[in-house]
Design an enzyme around this catalytic site. Sequence first.
Site, PDB file in Angstrom:
ATOM      1  N   ASP A 136       0.844  -1.193   0.000  1.00 38.62           N
ATOM      2  CA  ASP A 136       0.000   0.000   0.000  1.00 38.62           C
ATOM      3  C   ASP A 136       0.882   1.247   0.000  1.00 38.62           C
ATOM      4  OD1 ASP A 136      -2.403   1.316  -0.121  1.00 38.62           O
ATOM      5  OD2 ASP A 136      -2.704   1.345   2.050  1.00 38.62           O
ATOM      6  N   HIS A 143      -4.529  13.758   1.265  1.00 41.87           N
ATOM      7  CA  HIS A 143      -4.755  12.860   2.407  1.00 41.87           C
ATOM      8  C   HIS A 143      -3.525  12.856   3.321  1.00 41.87           C
ATOM      9  CE1 HIS A 143      -5.797   9.261   4.720  1.00 41.87           C
ATOM     10  NE2 HIS A 143      -4.603   8.776   4.437  1.00 41.87           N
ATOM     11  N   GLU A 208     -10.700   3.798   3.888  1.00 40.36           N
ATOM     12  CA  GLU A 208      -9.825   4.619   3.048  1.00 40.36           C
ATOM     13  C   GLU A 208     -10.155   4.354   1.590  1.00 40.36           C
ATOM     14  OE1 GLU A 208      -5.686   4.052   4.173  1.00 40.36           O
ATOM     15  OE2 GLU A 208      -5.912   5.544   5.786  1.00 40.36           O
ATOM     16  N   GLU A 210      -9.267   4.118  -2.026  1.00 39.43           N
ATOM     17  CA  GLU A 210      -8.036   3.955  -2.801  1.00 39.43           C
ATOM     18  C   GLU A 210      -8.354   3.275  -4.129  1.00 39.43           C
ATOM     19  OE1 GLU A 210      -4.676   2.267  -0.832  1.00 39.43           O
ATOM     20  OE2 GLU A 210      -5.277   2.957   1.158  1.00 39.43           O
ATOM     21  N   ARG A 246      -8.230   3.508  13.524  1.00 41.60           N
ATOM     22  CA  ARG A 246      -7.378   4.670  13.813  1.00 41.60           C
ATOM     23  C   ARG A 246      -6.790   4.654  15.219  1.00 41.60           C
ATOM     24  NH1 ARG A 246      -6.232   5.834   8.777  1.00 41.60           N
ATOM     25  NH2 ARG A 246      -8.052   6.433   7.569  1.00 41.60           N
ATOM     26  N   LYS A 262      -4.460  -2.186  10.064  1.00 40.33           N
ATOM     27  CA  LYS A 262      -4.792  -2.218   8.641  1.00 40.33           C
ATOM     28  C   LYS A 262      -5.020  -3.623   8.101  1.00 40.33           C
ATOM     29  CE  LYS A 262      -3.653   2.182   7.606  1.00 40.33           C
ATOM     30  NZ  LYS A 262      -4.429   3.080   6.764  1.00 40.33           N
ATOM     31  N   THR A 266      -9.119  -6.000   3.822  1.00 36.35           N
ATOM     32  CA  THR A 266      -9.098  -4.988   2.764  1.00 36.35           C
ATOM     33  C   THR A 266     -10.112  -5.432   1.719  1.00 36.35           C
ATOM     34  OG1 THR A 266      -6.727  -4.663   3.143  1.00 36.35           O
ATOM     35  CG2 THR A 266      -7.617  -3.812   1.069  1.00 36.35           C
TER      36      THR A 266
HETATM   37 CA    CA Z   1      -4.008   3.052   3.013  1.00 37.96          CA
END
Ligand code: CA
Length: 438
Positions: A136, A143, A208, A210, A246, A262, A266
Amino acid sequence: MTVVIDETHDPALKSWVASANGHADFPIQNLPLGIFSPPGQVPRGGVAIGDMILDLAGAVEAGLFEGVPLLAARAAMGDTLNPLLAMEAEPRRALRRRLSALFAEGSPERTKVEPLLHRAQDCAMHLPARIGDYTDFYVGIHHATNVGRVFRPDNPLLPNYKHVPIGYHGRASSIRASGAPVRRPNGQRKAPDADAPTFGPSQRLDYELEMGIWIAEGNELGEPIPIQAADRHIAGLCLLNDWSARDLQAWEYQPLGPFLAKNFLTTISPWIVTAEALAPFRIAQPPRPEGDPRPLPYLWSEEDQKAGAFAIELEVSIASARMREERVPPMRLSRGPASNMYWTAAQIITHHASNGCNLQPGDLLGTGTISAPTDDGFGSLLEITRGGKQPITLPTGETRTFLQDGDQLFLSGRAQREGYVPIGFGPCHGIIIPAPAA
Ligand code: CA
């Protein structure tokens, strides 16, 4: 760079698959590739056309391909697209031309193709490839600045940002196709004023926005990819939601970067929108602001600067459990162009391989969160709610700083440019489900 625009992009082209004409995502000009299961059957390669999916194995068996397109179709008819991704662009392009002819209005093969179509709504979608490695990046400069400000108010952008495409190695095993539930992670979090951390469900669960870059041909270990050749390593793009806890992130990220905040899941859109389909939507990389450093020569190509970005409009929306119960349509959280990237896809790839690291067919690279410079285009709740300080209000009157259980998040993307038929990526969504007992 080889941006080939041919008869498959002709805006006048229509399909005998009626739902394809005017379809928001999958008109005949798109023809994305994926892995699907028809009801009760095993996963196999397919092509999306309107509301339908073509079974490639069936099409091969029916004798609809020969020559180079047959080689490509065979490489795409198993339960992963890795064999096709390992091929050069030319076989992919030949397959695309043949598929376009098969689906075009007036195709003499219509009666042979029609029985091989499945209604997409009846099928299950899977990951399109076995993802060997997932990396990533962090190329959304707005951002990076917004988030940097939350974590480091005086020093939002670190000094390396404008010289190096920043990235980290993510986790491939927890990548899932759109629709997979997202279980809230447990983890360590420590409030700034607390003496010690505690373990439990993340209280600051975020998304997020992306894009994902699918790697085609790889490079040998030790052999870098020159920027002039980077483009042919791009098989296509997808949407990618890098769900982020977060509170876990803030406590764990120093000194080695993201980890458990993270890698719990995903979500990606399961169709590979190919580099060939995206050819008409290549645009110039926005010029660097006055005074920014020029990238080092290994990251610089005039050709890449001229056509290395994509004219794709990205959008995020949310529906709480209550909104779905009350049949309130999802509320838009942001909209903005994918060109808000400080580095191009080619620069990302070249940098990744610049030390000799070997990329492989089916690797997935995330761009990093893509935010616009203004509030209406922020790509995460961290930015929209100013780190949780400014809640947003949903149409039901519910408020959110971060995601609650039952919330459903939708990403969408649309490539559009004057003179061409717009194409999209299909769904990329997930619903948050409660954390397991801590
Ligand atoms: Ca990311």
